[in-house]
Design a protein around this motif. Structure first.
Motif, PDB file in Angstrom:
ATOM      1  N   GLN A  97       0.846  -1.209   0.000  1.00  0.00           N
ATOM      2  CA  GLN A  97       0.000   0.000   0.000  1.00  0.00           C
ATOM      3  C   GLN A  97       0.874   1.249   0.000  1.00  0.00           C
ATOM      4  O   GLN A  97       2.010   1.216   0.461  1.00  0.00           O
ATOM      5  CB  GLN A  97      -0.887   0.034   1.249  1.00  0.00           C
ATOM      6  N   GLN A  98       0.299   2.333  -0.500  1.00  0.00           N
ATOM      7  CA  GLN A  98       1.021   3.599  -0.495  1.00  0.00           C
ATOM      8  C   GLN A  98       0.124   4.701   0.072  1.00  0.00           C
ATOM      9  O   GLN A  98      -1.087   4.649  -0.088  1.00  0.00           O
ATOM     10  CB  GLN A  98       1.450   3.976  -1.918  1.00  0.00           C
ATOM     11  N   ALA A  99       0.748   5.670   0.725  1.00  0.00           N
ATOM     12  CA  ALA A  99       0.008   6.848   1.205  1.00  0.00           C
ATOM     13  C   ALA A  99       1.024   7.942   1.461  1.00  0.00           C
ATOM     14  O   ALA A  99       2.168   7.664   1.821  1.00  0.00           O
ATOM     15  CB  ALA A  99      -0.753   6.533   2.481  1.00  0.00           C
ATOM     16  N   THR A 100       0.614   9.194   1.251  1.00  0.00           N
ATOM     17  CA  THR A 100       1.530  10.313   1.503  1.00  0.00           C
ATOM     18  C   THR A 100       1.130  10.984   2.833  1.00  0.00           C
ATOM     19  O   THR A 100       0.019  10.783   3.323  1.00  0.00           O
ATOM     20  CB  THR A 100       1.434  11.377   0.395  1.00  0.00           C
ATOM     21  N   GLU A 101       2.045  11.776   3.352  1.00  0.00           N
ATOM     22  CA  GLU A 101       1.772  12.523   4.588  1.00  0.00           C
ATOM     23  C   GLU A 101       0.520  13.394   4.402  1.00  0.00           C
ATOM     24  O   GLU A 101      -0.379  13.401   5.230  1.00  0.00           O
ATOM     25  CB  GLU A 101       2.993  13.395   4.929  1.00  0.00           C
ATOM     26  N   ARG A 102       0.473  14.107   3.261  1.00  0.00           N
ATOM     27  CA  ARG A 102      -0.648  15.005   2.990  1.00  0.00           C
ATOM     28  C   ARG A 102      -1.982  14.250   2.951  1.00  0.00           C
ATOM     29  O   ARG A 102      -2.993  14.701   3.476  1.00  0.00           O
ATOM     30  CB  ARG A 102      -0.386  15.714   1.640  1.00  0.00           C
ATOM     31  N   GLU A 103      -1.970  13.070   2.308  1.00  0.00           N
ATOM     32  CA  GLU A 103      -3.190  12.269   2.176  1.00  0.00           C
ATOM     33  C   GLU A 103      -3.719  11.857   3.569  1.00  0.00           C
ATOM     34  O   GLU A 103      -4.921  11.950   3.845  1.00  0.00           O
ATOM     35  CB  GLU A 103      -2.868  11.023   1.351  1.00  0.00           C
ATOM     36  N   LEU A 104      -2.811  11.443   4.444  1.00  0.00           N
ATOM     37  CA  LEU A 104      -3.229  11.027   5.785  1.00  0.00           C
ATOM     38  C   LEU A 104      -3.688  12.219   6.624  1.00  0.00           C
ATOM     39  O   LEU A 104      -4.624  12.107   7.419  1.00  0.00           O
ATOM     40  CB  LEU A 104      -2.098  10.273   6.498  1.00  0.00           C
ATOM     41  N   GLN A 105      -3.044  13.372   6.421  1.00  0.00           N
ATOM     42  CA  GLN A 105      -3.474  14.578   7.146  1.00  0.00           C
ATOM     43  C   GLN A 105      -4.898  14.967   6.725  1.00  0.00           C
ATOM     44  O   GLN A 105      -5.731  15.319   7.567  1.00  0.00           O
ATOM     45  CB  GLN A 105      -2.494  15.737   6.889  1.00  0.00           C
ATOM     46  N   THR A 106      -5.174  14.883   5.439  1.00  0.00           N
ATOM     47  CA  THR A 106      -6.513  15.202   4.926  1.00  0.00           C
ATOM     48  C   THR A 106      -7.536  14.210   5.490  1.00  0.00           C
ATOM     49  O   THR A 106      -8.652  14.582   5.860  1.00  0.00           O
ATOM     50  CB  THR A 106      -6.514  15.153   3.381  1.00  0.00           C
ATOM     51  N   PHE A 107      -7.132  12.945   5.581  1.00  0.00           N
ATOM     52  CA  PHE A 107      -7.999  11.880   6.104  1.00  0.00           C
ATOM     53  C   PHE A 107      -8.400  12.181   7.553  1.00  0.00           C
ATOM     54  O   PHE A 107      -9.577  12.118   7.905  1.00  0.00           O
ATOM     55  CB  PHE A 107      -7.250  10.542   6.017  1.00  0.00           C
ATOM     56  N   VAL A 108      -7.421  12.565   8.378  1.00  0.00           N
ATOM     57  CA  VAL A 108      -7.715  12.899   9.782  1.00  0.00           C
ATOM     58  C   VAL A 108      -8.558  14.179   9.850  1.00  0.00           C
ATOM     59  O   VAL A 108      -9.520  14.270  10.608  1.00  0.00           O
ATOM     60  CB  VAL A 108      -6.418  13.056  10.623  1.00  0.00           C
ATOM     61  N   GLY A 109      -8.194  15.156   9.007  1.00  0.00           N
ATOM     62  CA  GLY A 109      -8.879  16.451   9.004  1.00  0.00           C
ATOM     63  C   GLY A 109     -10.359  16.368   8.680  1.00  0.00           C
ATOM     64  O   GLY A 109     -11.151  17.212   9.098  1.00  0.00           O
ATOM     65  N   ALA A 110     -10.753  15.323   7.940  1.00  0.00           N
ATOM     66  CA  ALA A 110     -12.168  15.158   7.583  1.00  0.00           C
ATOM     67  C   ALA A 110     -12.962  14.555   8.752  1.00  0.00           C
ATOM     68  O   ALA A 110     -14.181  14.583   8.767  1.00  0.00           O
ATOM     69  CB  ALA A 110     -12.293  14.252   6.363  1.00  0.00           C
ATOM     70  N   ALA A 115     -11.268  17.729  14.496  1.00  0.00           N
ATOM     71  CA  ALA A 115     -10.949  19.162  14.464  1.00  0.00           C
ATOM     72  C   ALA A 115      -9.499  19.371  14.010  1.00  0.00           C
ATOM     73  O   ALA A 115      -8.639  18.515  14.242  1.00  0.00           O
ATOM     74  CB  ALA A 115     -11.151  19.768  15.849  1.00  0.00           C
ATOM     75  N   ASP A 116      -9.242  20.519  13.389  1.00  0.00           N
ATOM     76  CA  ASP A 116      -7.933  20.797  12.784  1.00  0.00           C
ATOM     77  C   ASP A 116      -6.763  20.644  13.751  1.00  0.00           C
ATOM     78  O   ASP A 116      -5.686  20.201  13.371  1.00  0.00           O
ATOM     79  CB  ASP A 116      -7.907  22.214  12.193  1.00  0.00           C
ATOM     80  N   TYR A 117      -6.969  21.026  15.034  1.00  0.00           N
ATOM     81  CA  TYR A 117      -5.836  20.977  15.962  1.00  0.00           C
ATOM     82  C   TYR A 117      -5.389  19.550  16.287  1.00  0.00           C
ATOM     83  O   TYR A 117      -4.320  19.341  16.851  1.00  0.00           O
ATOM     84  CB  TYR A 117      -6.126  21.774  17.247  1.00  0.00           C
TER      85      TYR A 117
END
Length: 511
Positions: free
Chosen positions: A461-474, A477-479
């Motif tokens: 599997q592959q995932a980028t830092e940005r992709e996982l940050q977006t996943f959590v952000g959805a 809360a942003d903090y």
């Protein structure tokens, strides 16, 4: 000691201003008391009375302050962070067993859809055109006729007046019930520590779903008959403009806010000179002594550092006002409850700053919660011999000043916002590419700590830092979104094979 908010809020002169806000006429103490009475009459008429839970999702401002105080005076208030996502609202509204949810008329908060799904009654807060700061009426969205509340009127001292969740390190967030007595005791302790009078005006920039803003920012000063200027929330660019309009005598903030204010202060020296402050207050996380020095030089006023937590209805210890001695770098002396240092075997340690005097900071007093709700395990761990265990490690010097030397808990303290690493772990584990994860706090120059994570991906599997940050952000809360995600082949573990969040940032060379 005043045991109820009704008694506490009787202090202000009828005609003197209680709540004000940018560009608004203030509401007086007399009008605020009448508003609280009308609000409780409305809630009681809707079948909501003492110990019934009312969730509040409102933006910062005078209406949030007034609505909170009205609810806390006669029902159980449950202020929630308006920035939560739908999943978070679903957890909190279910866990609280909320009977109603108050939102601003026209609000598009995801909490509304969640309330409908859960069958929680919706109540709109309506602000009449041209009303003074804080004035509102409550209107239920449905017309169903209710039997009036079984327990109407103002709360009794042992009624639960507020419930807040505290982040659990290894478990789901815990419910902290705070009684009328707890709230009144804490507000009185803070009022006495800061020597509030009717002549004071506080510039409130703290969020009003958080114990710091609610008790120190709003309730304590009103209990002295003084005025609170309620902003829409912290904004470093607007702070000095608000200062010019409010003519404050003090403000309270977390260190990150103070740092943002001091960075803009040199451009606003004329405003600072026009409105000399009696003091500045800092709480919720530790303040670098360099910043204290800088703030005191700029404002020509003392910075009072204090120590609080939800389970103590905020304040536990505080540095005193001049002419008494302040010790920058400490969180001050016991300021309300008793404070002691406990060894691992439960004995109380003598004063002194040596390693042999270091232990867990423990408290007991009228402002301390009687215990977590429906959580015997957390209560067994959290209390010992009548003392509440803070989970912070510290020492108390010969003069009684407390210094926090470390964190026994793994909670990430991001500029005063507490993040449960376990919660973020669980969100990341829902991502199809993630096999293992450990979240932890990493040092941050301004926030104290920031959220970081180590992730092990599933094979192939592959995932980028940005992709996982977006996943959590959805989903959160942003903090709570990790600012740094490291991809590794395996999770670093301690000598016993256990996950060790504490010290992990150092081990990985972060910060």
């Amino acid at each position: 000691m005043t045991p109820t908010l009704k008694d506490l809020l009787a202090a202000g002169a009828d005609a003197s201003p209680a709540l004000s806000a940018p560009g608004r006429e203030p509401i007086s103490h007399g009008e605020l008391r009448a508003l609280i009475q009308r609000t409780l009459d409305t809630l009681n008429g809707l079948g909501i009375g003492r110990n019934d839970r009312v969730a509040i999702v409102l933006n910062n401002g005078p209406e949030m302050a007034a609505c909170y105080m009205a609810c806390a005076s006669g029902v159980t208030s449950a202020p929630l962070n308006p920035a939560y996502r739908a999943d978070e609202f679903e957890f909190y509204l279910s866990d609280l067993n909320a009977k109603a949810l108050i939102v601003e008329q026209g609000s598009t908060s995801p909490a509304i859809e969640v309330a409908v799904k859960l069958g929680v009654r919706l109540i709109d807060l309506v602000v009449p055109e041209g009303a003074p700061a804080g004035a509102f009426t409550l209107v239920a969205r449905d017309a169903r006729v209710e039997t009036p509340a079984a327990h109407p009127g103002y709360a009794e001292p042992d009624d639960v007046s507020m419930v807040l969740h505290t982040s659990g390190t290894t478990s789901r967030p815990k419910i902290v019930p705070l009684s009328q007595r707890n709230l009144a005791a804490s507000a009185t302790h803070i009022r006495n520590t800061l020597q509030f009078t009717a002549a004071d005006c506080g510039l409130n920039i703290m969020p009003l779903f958080h114990i710091h803003g609610l008790i120190a920012g709003v309730l304590a000063p009103l209990a002295a008959g003084s005025q609170v200027y309620c902003t829409p929330g912290f904004n470093a660019l607007k702070f000095f403009g608000w200062m010019d309009e409010a003519h404050p005598t003090w403000y309270t903030a977390v260190p990150t806010m103070h740092q943002a204010i001091v960075s803009r202060a040199s451009k606003n020296t004329d405003i600072i000179a026009r409105h000399p402050l009696r003091f500045l207050r800092s709480s919720s996380s530790s303040m670098p002594p360099q910043v204290i020095k800088e703030l005191e030089a700029v404002f020509q006023a003392p910075l009072i550092e204090s120590y609080g937590m939800t389970e103590a209805t905020h304040q536990m210890a505080s540095n005193p006002l001049p002419p008494a001695v302040r010790k920058p770098g400490t969180v001050g002396k016991a300021a309300g409850p008793e404070v002691a240092i406990m060894a691992e075997d439960g004995t109380l340690l003598p004063r002194g700053t040596g390693i042999e005097n270091t232990g867990e900071i423990v408290i007991r007093g009228p402002n301390v919660t009687a215990g977590y709700e429906n959580n015997p395990k957390a209560n067994a761990e959290g209390f010992r011999d009548g003392w509440f265990r803070t989970g912070d490690q510290g020492v108390m010097d010969e003069d009684g000043f407390v210094s926090i030397t470390g964190r026994l808990k793994e909670i990430i303290n991001r500029g005063g916002e507490k993040v449960s690493p376990r919660e973020v772990d669980e969100i990341l584990m829902d991502h199809p590419g993630v096999a293992q994860v450990v979240c932890f706090g990493m040092p941050h120059a301004k926030l104290g700590e920031e959220v970081a994570a180590v992730v092990v991906l599933r094979e192939g599997q592959q995932a980028t830092e940005r992709e996982l940050q977006t996943f959590v952000g959805a989903r959160a809360a942003d903090y709570k979104v990790p600012k740094k995600i490291l991809f590794m082949d395996e999770i670093p573990k301690g000598a016993t094979g256990k996950l060790q969040r504490i010290g992990l940032a150092q081990k990985l060379g972060l910060g």
